[in-house]
Design an enzyme around this catalytic site. Structure first.
Site, PDB file in Angstrom:
ATOM      1  N   HIS B 262      56.906  86.717  51.115  1.00 45.03           N
ATOM      2  CA  HIS B 262      56.962  85.343  50.632  1.00 45.03           C
ATOM      3  C   HIS B 262      56.545  84.362  51.734  1.00 45.03           C
ATOM      4  O   HIS B 262      55.645  83.530  51.547  1.00 45.03           O
ATOM      5  CB  HIS B 262      58.395  85.033  50.157  1.00 45.03           C
ATOM      6  CG  HIS B 262      58.596  83.656  49.607  1.00 45.03           C
ATOM      7  ND1 HIS B 262      58.544  83.379  48.269  1.00 45.03           N
ATOM      8  CD2 HIS B 262      58.852  82.478  50.220  1.00 45.03           C
ATOM      9  CE1 HIS B 262      58.753  82.084  48.068  1.00 45.03           C
ATOM     10  NE2 HIS B 262      58.942  81.510  49.252  1.00 45.03           N
ATOM     11  N   GLU B 263      57.168  84.491  52.892  1.00 36.43           N
ATOM     12  CA  GLU B 263      56.855  83.573  53.993  1.00 36.43           C
ATOM     13  C   GLU B 263      55.426  83.793  54.492  1.00 36.43           C
ATOM     14  O   GLU B 263      54.764  82.852  54.920  1.00 36.43           O
ATOM     15  CB  GLU B 263      57.870  83.718  55.126  1.00 36.43           C
ATOM     16  CG  GLU B 263      59.325  83.419  54.740  1.00 36.43           C
ATOM     17  CD  GLU B 263      59.547  82.044  54.098  1.00 36.43           C
ATOM     18  OE1 GLU B 263      58.783  81.109  54.410  1.00 36.43           O
ATOM     19  OE2 GLU B 263      60.477  81.923  53.259  1.00 36.43           O
ATOM     20  N   HIS B 266      53.274  81.483  52.539  1.00 43.04           N
ATOM     21  CA  HIS B 266      53.295  80.122  53.106  1.00 43.04           C
ATOM     22  C   HIS B 266      52.481  80.067  54.407  1.00 43.04           C
ATOM     23  O   HIS B 266      51.703  79.141  54.634  1.00 43.04           O
ATOM     24  CB  HIS B 266      54.736  79.714  53.443  1.00 43.04           C
ATOM     25  CG  HIS B 266      55.590  79.358  52.253  1.00 43.04           C
ATOM     26  ND1 HIS B 266      55.220  78.401  51.344  1.00 43.04           N
ATOM     27  CD2 HIS B 266      56.807  79.812  51.856  1.00 43.04           C
ATOM     28  CE1 HIS B 266      56.185  78.281  50.420  1.00 43.04           C
ATOM     29  NE2 HIS B 266      57.154  79.133  50.704  1.00 43.04           N
TER      30      HIS B 266
END
Lengths: 496, 496
Positions: B262-263, B266
């Site tokens: 997920h990160e 980003h």
């Protein structure tokens, strides 16, 4: 009163800028990704200019000057603060801006020139930069104190109150009393522990042992941490945030272990300074020499003692059962105190180390007096190496090019390394009048040592000068004989 | 031209202050020792005030106002910058200083009040603070835009261009088309992998797998790094310095794995933004929603795909041979896509997640319109939970008290989470017209996905609005049907 108020107000802002610039430095040295440095330099440039503007702003100068004119009416602490502030200020504002800019660029470029010269063993490619740095350094010292020997000015910069006269005495004693002893030891010393010392040690396990050492030294984890970096160092912004690093070399476990204990010495000093100095000119350790006395004390006097390995070898063996098979505490004690004539300062053992510094002091002395030309430095270095340690570098990379200090304009810094060890010995003899150090180490009660050092040295931060510290702790002036005595006692027991 | 020059000059200084404050934040969240925060707050206070003085200084306001008056004569990029700067400025300067100070204090105190209330399951101890925050938030929104629905103002703050009208449509579609499907799935879903999912996984090995994922995603290690923290997050100062964290829970390995992916979504977004925007108002990702679309895409569309585990399960099994005995890629696929009605948003699976957001939107809507009183929130929460997911919290800690956002004054933030997932689905259907995603994942060639996203989305930073991005990438306006389609396709295949 208004001047003091203004002084405090601006000083606090200066502290805040220093705080963040310092944290950026910590990040740069421990984890910042490689390609972040371009943007970082740009951003730091902006904030450094803001800081410089504060530090040399009219308001700040006016406040300091006013206080300085009324020095006699100030209390002792403020008096010391104002003197320090005035000294720092005079060092900056007496240098013409264009010369300062030129010098700063020279230092930056020379860093790379030196790295290349060292890699390529090419002193000639470096010597002109060195000459320029020496010239600037002399000139700046004379701007600050036109009637002073420039080397005295530099020495004082790294260790308040020290001059050539005092260092001449100090190194004179080492030359007379220590060098012959070192030569005697070098004749009988032999290394039975090569395999053990240079065996392969898993860096993760090394880290575990260094982490264990944090608790042995009773370092406060709520106010600090350990990390790794290429070159070990201690960093702090206040006693509530003190960090240090070590490094993990697979084939040299002692590097991580003793770097950790060494830095824990520095770090414990910083952690135990009274927070009342946070917003003043008196925060942080008082000098390079006193700081080094603390790191050397933890590293050598504690970490390289027999009692220490009688207590902690078990833990070490638990982590490295294969590599330490059959090793006794006494073996460990011998291995960590192995004496050998070596070419490189940072790899030198406790006994030969001061001779490396003595050599550098001799050379700096001659550079500053003009007696040694830049052309002659490599030969001078090698001759002194032969004279003190009986070995001669085959390359300048292992000789005059080995250290970064001169490339950074740091002339006058080296002597504090030896001075620190000498302070440490003098402090040691004062300490053992109060404490049974051996028993304390064996009982794993280093908090007692910390407490003693806190009350005698640490808590004062920079509110006392190095000379006041030594006088108050030991009851006498600095005396190099303690250092010689300490080394002769310790190494006679091991080797003779 | 002079106004632009002044604007750029001050903006660059603002960036420098932002840079260091941001780095301090990174340090605070990843390693700063516990007792460092007092001194830190003091130092940061000083620099924050300097920054605030720059951001609200006469010179800066004058420059922006001048540029804003000449908006029509500016080029597109500068026009967008000036509009953003003007908007940011208006948000600050229209609030009376004493109210802003009071609000800031309230937010700080409420953080602790909320933590205690959540721990003690005591909504009553918290509700008055929440009421005050709601009142302030409404008032501030009206200062900025007196003729606008305050909730619309807030929604736009977190996702430029979004209003209640659009979110009503969006959640209306979810309510109509998704909720019935979720209920169907919940009836048939069962968990065959409890033991495997909640087995014990060595955190060090988890870290090794997350490190492996960095290379799978082709994240540039020279311009970023991974670390751990209590709550995973992504941090950046420029595309050359993008960092992210994950966390390691011994008995829930998926937490570290999917937080990392997920990160990485980003972080990849931030790394791929053109550096030309560094010194402008257009640096960084364009909105919360678009950012979340990227993280969700990497996490769910890539990381929770069958192709992904067909490719990377071997590595996972190599690190965890015991725990994964007999597990096939298909088992893994089922386990990471297990659907279950649960009470806590941050633990929800991909399919039920938007229902948690829908509930929060409904409540915020009623709070802002005054329809729901502070007294009624717990019951309202629980009723909606039962209505959407068929389960009812037994405590407010698992209900209305579970999230930190409202305590921080962040009303209008939640909807962007669901919107991000919906964007992600719409982008996905555009992407597979160009790329064979399954083959790319199986060939371990995610650089092709990165490149596609870079050219279509990432490189623009904030120079395009979210709506422009969606329109340019997919050829149409935002359309929630893609999201429903994506979820129904994926979960029908798994469960029906």
């Amino acid at each position: 009163m208004q001047a003091e108020h203004k002084f405090r107000e601006i000083l606090k802002k200066i502290k805040a800028y220093g705080y963040v610039l310092s944290l950026v430095g910590w990040d740069s040295n421990t984890e910042a990704p490689r390609e972040s440095f371009g943007r970082r330099a740009e951003m730091m440039g902006i904030l450094s200019r803001e800081l410089f503007a504060l530090q040399t702003g009219k308001e700040y100068i006016k406040a300091i000057d006013e206080l300085f004119e009324n020095l006699d009416n100030l209390n002792d602490q403020l008096k010391r603060e104002v003197k320090k502030a005035k000294k720092e200020l005079d060092k900056i504002i007496n240098i013409p801006e264009n010369e300062y800019v030129e010098y700063s660029k020279l230092i930056q470029i020379t860093q790379i020139v030196w790295e290349d010269a060292k890699k390529n063993n090419d002193y000639n490619a470096y010597k002109e930069n060195l000459q320029k740095i020496i010239d600037f350094t002399k000139k700046f010292a004379l701007y600050y104190a036109p009637n002073n020997d420039p080397y005295d000015t530099l020495l004082d910069e790294y260790e308040e109150g020290m001059t050539t006269k005092e260092y001449d005495d100090f190194f004179g004693i080492l030359k007379k009393d220590l060098v012959p002893f070192v030569k005697k030891i070098l004749k009988v010393s032999k290394n039975d522990y090569d395999k053990f010392i240079n065996d392969s040690y898993d860096p993760k396990k090394q880290e575990e042992f260094c982490d264990y050492l944090i608790d042995v030294v009773k370092f406060d984890r709520n106010r600090g941490l350990m990390k790794k970096s290429v070159h070990p160092f201690t960093w702090n912004t206040s006693p509530e945030d003190v960090r240090f690093t070590t490094r993990y070399l697979k084939n040299y476990v002692f590097s991580s272990v003793f770097a950790a204990i060494h830095e824990l010495g520095h770090a414990t000093y910083e952690q135990q300074i009274s927070t009342e100095f946070d917003d003043t000119m008196l925060s942080g350790g008082t000098s390079m020499g006193i700081h080094e006395s603390q790191s050397r004390f933890y590293e050598n006097t504690i970490g390289r003692s027999l009692a220490f390995w009688e207590t902690h070898l078990d833990k070490f063996k638990e982590l490295f059962p294969e590599q330490t098979k059959g090793i006794t505490p006494k073996d460990m004690y011998r291995a960590v105190n192995h004496v050998e004539a070596s070419l490189v300062r940072v790899e030198a053992d406790e006994l030969t180390y001061p001779l490396h510094i003595m050599l550098r002091y001799d050379i700096e002395r001659k550079i500053m007096s003009g007696e040694a030309t830049i052309e002659k430095l490599p030969e001078l270095w090698n001759d002194l190496m032969e004279q003190y340690l009986g070995i001669r570098p085959e390359t300048d990379s292992d000789g005059v090019l080995q250290d970064v200090h001169w490339s950074g304009g740091m002339l006058g810094y080296f002597p504090t390394y030896a001075l620190g060890s000498a302070y440490s010995a003098q402090i040691y003899y004062a300490m053992i009048k109060d404490l049974d150090l051996d028993v304390i180490i064996k009982n794993n009660e280093l908090e007692k040592v910390n407490e003693w050092l806190k009350e005698k040295i640490h808590k004062y931060g920079s509110s006392k000068t190095p000379k006041e510290i030594i006088k108050d702790v030991t009851g006498e002036e600095f005396n190099a004989k303690y250092y010689v005595k300490y080394l002769i006692e310790k190494y006679s027991k091991i080797y003779l």
